[in-house]
Write an enzyme that holds these catalytic residues in place. Structure first.
Site, short mmCIF file in Angstrom:
data_model
loop_
_atom_site.label_atom_id
_atom_site.label_comp_id
_atom_site.label_asym_id
_atom_site.label_seq_id
_atom_site.Cartn_x
_atom_site.Cartn_y
_atom_site.Cartn_z
N GLU A 27 70.60 56.70 25.52
CA GLU A 27 69.64 56.77 26.62
C GLU A 27 68.55 55.70 26.47
O GLU A 27 68.13 55.07 27.45
CB GLU A 27 69.01 58.16 26.67
CG GLU A 27 69.98 59.26 27.10
CD GLU A 27 69.40 60.65 26.91
OE1 GLU A 27 69.77 61.56 27.67
OE2 GLU A 27 68.56 60.82 26.00
N ASP A 29 68.82 52.79 24.87
CA ASP A 29 69.41 51.47 25.15
C ASP A 29 69.60 51.25 26.64
O ASP A 29 69.44 50.13 27.14
CB ASP A 29 70.76 51.34 24.43
CG ASP A 29 70.60 51.24 22.92
OD1 ASP A 29 69.48 50.92 22.46
OD2 ASP A 29 71.59 51.48 22.21
N SER A 73 28.03 33.54 40.49
CA SER A 73 27.74 34.95 40.65
C SER A 73 27.57 35.28 42.13
O SER A 73 26.99 34.50 42.88
CB SER A 73 26.47 35.33 39.89
OG SER A 73 26.63 35.12 38.50
N LYS A 97 33.37 46.57 41.84
CA LYS A 97 32.85 45.59 40.88
C LYS A 97 33.03 46.24 39.52
O LYS A 97 32.29 47.12 39.12
CB LYS A 97 31.37 45.29 41.15
CG LYS A 97 30.69 44.47 40.03
CD LYS A 97 31.34 43.11 39.86
CE LYS A 97 30.58 42.28 38.83
NZ LYS A 97 30.79 42.77 37.44
N ARG A 118 34.54 33.94 30.98
CA ARG A 118 33.65 33.30 31.94
C ARG A 118 32.62 32.44 31.23
O ARG A 118 32.29 31.34 31.68
CB ARG A 118 32.93 34.36 32.78
CG ARG A 118 31.95 33.76 33.79
CD ARG A 118 31.18 34.85 34.54
NE ARG A 118 30.34 34.25 35.57
CZ ARG A 118 29.12 33.76 35.36
NH1 ARG A 118 28.60 33.79 34.14
NH2 ARG A 118 28.41 33.24 36.35
N GLU A 153 38.92 41.06 35.58
CA GLU A 153 38.07 41.71 34.60
C GLU A 153 38.90 42.31 33.48
O GLU A 153 39.90 42.99 33.73
CB GLU A 153 37.25 42.81 35.29
CG GLU A 153 35.94 43.12 34.64
CD GLU A 153 34.86 42.09 34.94
OE1 GLU A 153 33.76 42.22 34.39
OE2 GLU A 153 35.12 41.13 35.71
#
Length: 256
Positions: A27, A29, A73, A97, A118, A153
């Site tokens: 199962e 495999d 930003s 956000k 960033r 993010e």
């Protein structure tokens, strides 16, 4: 593919760490074969796929990298009516956000080439490719051949944060702090233990064409990326629909 990966990981956990197999070798495999077939068919391979064995990598330092375009930003507000005013007369896409560490992923010829933080100024970040390759959901290969960048993010869910933080002695008070530090670890093996995820919110490309922000998000979703949850409102929306959409984004509905 995510369902198969989850089943295989559960089987690995039960077999190797808990000594209580939950399926037969046959199962197991079959699940792996099905996953490999899907990866071949779609050209998409996720970073937590058991078909990928990303070795631990330890760096001496993080290398600075200049962004192709400044990461500026966005304007901020805490007043719903400011959003109502902004959305007036135009189609809008409202999304979370998320509170983590902003990361840029660079792709070329269908493969992840580089991952960059960033940085403080949005001009120069740090190369964190070694840790991002250990994230739970970052596509390592995708069906798109053109070069492009994905901004998103790096986060840890509250559920995973509580488990990981407990294993670390409970020193962290919020997932953001743990996520930010884990992404910048020099030892990718340690980052792998932190159960980091990447949630995309923007696509940057000089070659890919998309008609709107909505089309951009759909392109990312169809290419295997986890996209920050959003609500789309057409140009014909009412002011009240904007208020209702903002009200629909309750923390209990999205535990990140």
């Amino acid at each position: 593919m995510r369902e198969l990966i989850g089943k295989i990981h559960d089987a690995d956990m039960a077999y190797y760490q808990q000594d209580r197999p939950i399926m037969t070798d046959r199962e197991y495999d079959q699940l792996v074969d099905e996953l490999q077939a899907l990866e071949t068919e779609t050209g998409l391979i996720l970073s937590n796929s058991p078909t990928q064995h990303v070795g631990g990598e330890i760096l001496d330092e993080l290398v600075p990298v200049r962004h192709t375009k400044p990461m500026l930003s966005a304007g901020k507000t805490k007043q719903v009516e400011d959003l109502v005013k902004f959305a007036a007369g135009r189609a809008v896409l409202l999304s979370w956000k998320m509170d983590g560490l902003t990361i840029v992923l660079r792709y070329e010829n269908g493969g992840l080439q580089q991952a960059i933080t960033r940085g403080r100024d949005g001009i120069i970040g740090e190369d964190v490719t070694h840790t991002v390759r250990t994230f739970l959901n970052v596509p390592l290969t995708i069906p798109i051949r053109e070069p492009f960048e994905v901004r998103g993010e790096g986060v840890i869910s509250w559920d995973n944060f509580e488990k990981v933080n407990l294993s670390l002695g409970g020193d962290y008070t919020h997932p953001r702090n743990l996520a930010a530090g884990s992404v910048r670890k020099l030892d990718s093996g340690e980052s792998r233990k932190r159960k980091l995820e990447f949630w995309a919110f923007d696509l940057v490309s000089d070659t890919l064409e998309y008609e709107s922000k909505l089309a951009q998000q759909e392109l990312l979703q169809n290419s295997g990326f986890s996209v920050v949850p959003y609500i789309f409102l057409p140009e014909s929306h009412t002011d009240q629909e904007v208020r209702d959409a903002v009200g629909a984004f309750q923390p209990k509905h999205f535990a990140y």
